[in-house]
Design an enzyme around this catalytic site. Structure first.
Site, PDB file in Angstrom:
ATOM      1  N   ARG A 231       0.844  -1.184   0.000  1.00 43.71           N
ATOM      2  CA  ARG A 231       0.000   0.000   0.000  1.00 43.71           C
ATOM      3  C   ARG A 231       0.883   1.239   0.000  1.00 43.71           C
ATOM      4  O   ARG A 231       1.905   1.287   0.687  1.00 43.71           O
ATOM      5  CB  ARG A 231      -0.921   0.036   1.231  1.00 43.71           C
ATOM      6  CG  ARG A 231      -2.056  -0.972   1.191  1.00 43.71           C
ATOM      7  CD  ARG A 231      -3.090  -0.581   0.136  1.00 43.71           C
ATOM      8  NE  ARG A 231      -4.273  -1.423   0.166  1.00 43.71           N
ATOM      9  CZ  ARG A 231      -4.439  -2.513  -0.558  1.00 43.71           C
ATOM     10  NH1 ARG A 231      -3.465  -2.913  -1.377  1.00 43.71           N
ATOM     11  NH2 ARG A 231      -5.553  -3.208  -0.490  1.00 43.71           N
ATOM     12  N   GLU A 260      -2.933   7.406  -5.069  1.00 45.10           N
ATOM     13  CA  GLU A 260      -3.190   6.861  -6.405  1.00 45.10           C
ATOM     14  C   GLU A 260      -4.657   7.047  -6.794  1.00 45.10           C
ATOM     15  O   GLU A 260      -5.543   7.061  -5.929  1.00 45.10           O
ATOM     16  CB  GLU A 260      -2.795   5.384  -6.463  1.00 45.10           C
ATOM     17  CG  GLU A 260      -3.489   4.471  -5.482  1.00 45.10           C
ATOM     18  CD  GLU A 260      -2.915   3.056  -5.513  1.00 45.10           C
ATOM     19  OE1 GLU A 260      -3.709   2.120  -5.644  1.00 45.10           O
ATOM     20  OE2 GLU A 260      -1.679   2.881  -5.401  1.00 45.10           O
ATOM     21  N   HIS A 278      -0.580   0.018 -10.057  1.00 42.40           N
ATOM     22  CA  HIS A 278      -1.209  -0.922  -9.105  1.00 42.40           C
ATOM     23  C   HIS A 278      -1.636  -2.195  -9.843  1.00 42.40           C
ATOM     24  O   HIS A 278      -2.816  -2.547  -9.885  1.00 42.40           O
ATOM     25  CB  HIS A 278      -2.397  -0.274  -8.400  1.00 42.40           C
ATOM     26  CG  HIS A 278      -2.715  -0.924  -7.081  1.00 42.40           C
ATOM     27  ND1 HIS A 278      -3.220  -0.224  -6.011  1.00 42.40           N
ATOM     28  CD2 HIS A 278      -2.595  -2.210  -6.652  1.00 42.40           C
ATOM     29  CE1 HIS A 278      -3.407  -1.039  -4.987  1.00 42.40           C
ATOM     30  NE2 HIS A 278      -3.028  -2.249  -5.357  1.00 42.40           N
TER      31      HIS A 278
END
Length: 314
Positions: A231, A260, A278
């Protein structure tokens, strides 16, 4: 009649999973968290199940008194208000195990790409710079030292892959494990000081917020490389940018970011940083398995069977 469910962030689910979901349920779709947060939820107050991609904040859950299940698409659930779910007696499930290998693969790919300058080299060729001279020398990988922050299921898969590159593996957890051959470091800073690569694969949330801070990055050093596939919140992103700009840190491979999908412009401009949007679990096969587990938990709930992967047992 088919049961009703809510669906947040439908674009993340494979089409086959969405089709199966619509066949089994009356699905009320929200395009994403922003749309869900701004929606009038009063008509859905008694809907019992929510399918989501790791998003269910307290304010959202409070508007759904009839909710009894959050079936989340993903391993991490730091975006779900677990305390509020517990208070409302809402079960929360996730999709562990099925994405371990893909995330581990990407972690090693980022490590290799950052250490060997793969993206930089690709640009060097495409931009026609090769005829004017050789690209800079990069650093070898084999035989060096890797520290893993979070030796859970995915961390173990990363460690196993690292051994194939003859990397010396150590790790930092809240507690040492007695079932692994790797060296345990009780201090994250001390581990960072001793390794060449630091791979982050711990959980997100308040307990790990900015855990990788300026002190850790300085300990990793000017030849060290940081890889984050967990994360963005685990890393102090401002400190990371400063360390990379100043040369305090040698490089980075990043799949996740603090805000993000917005990535700091400074990181985008840096040739010694490899960036991904991601993508840890983003393969056709794994997303299908993740979606199927979301469906399986929904089916188990409405059939009155035990949930497969509940994370907040009452």
């Amino acid at each position: 009649m088919k049961p009703e469910i809510l669906l947040v962030n439908n674009a993340m689910f494979p089409e086959t999973i969405l089709q199966a979901m619509h066949e089994a349920y009356v699905v009320h779709e929200f395009g994403g968290p922003k749309a869900a947060a701004e929606a009038d939820l009063q008509p859905f107050a008694q809907v019992q199940a929510l399918a989501t991609t790791g998003w269910a904040p307290e304010s959202f859950l409070k508007q759904l008194p009839g909710l009894r299940l959050v079936s989340s698409f993903g391993v991490g659930y730091d975006g779900i208000a677990i305390d509020q779910a517990n208070e409302q007696r809402v079960a929360v499930t996730n999709t562990p195990e099925v994405l371990n290998e893909d995330v581990a693969d990407l972690a090693l790919a980022l490590l290799l790409a950052a250490s060997r300058g793969l993206v930089e080299g690709d640009r060097y060729v495409r931009e026609g710079r090769w005829p004017s001279g050789w690209m800079r020398l990069t650093r070898n990988v084999s035989g060096r030292k890797l520290g893993i922050l979070g030796l859970g299921r995915i961390g173990l898969e990363i460690a196993r892959r690292a051994e194939a590159f003859r990397l010396e593996v150590s790790y930092h957890n809240r507690n040492a494990r007695d079932d692994v051959p790797y060296r345990y470091h009780p201090s994250l800073v001390e581990m960072a000081r001793e390794v060449d690569y630091l791979v982050i694969i711990c959980v997100g949330g308040p307990a790990t917020q900015n855990l990788v801070n300026r002190e850790v990055l300085e300990a990793l050093g000017p030849e060290g490389i940081l890889v984050n596939v967990s994360r963005g919140s685990v890393v102090d992103e401002d400190a990371l940018v400063q360390a990379l700009e100043s040369g305090t840190l040698g490089g980075a491979g990043l799949d996740v970011f603090a805000r993000e999908p917005h990535v700091p412009e400074e990181l985008i401009r840096m040739p010694h940083v490899v960036l991904q949007p991601h993508q840890g679990s983003a393969t056709v096969e794994t997303r299908q398995r993740m979606g199927q587990l979301v469906l399986d938990n929904l089916e188990a709930y409405f059939a009155g069977r035990p949930l497969l992967t509940q994370v907040n047992p009452f």
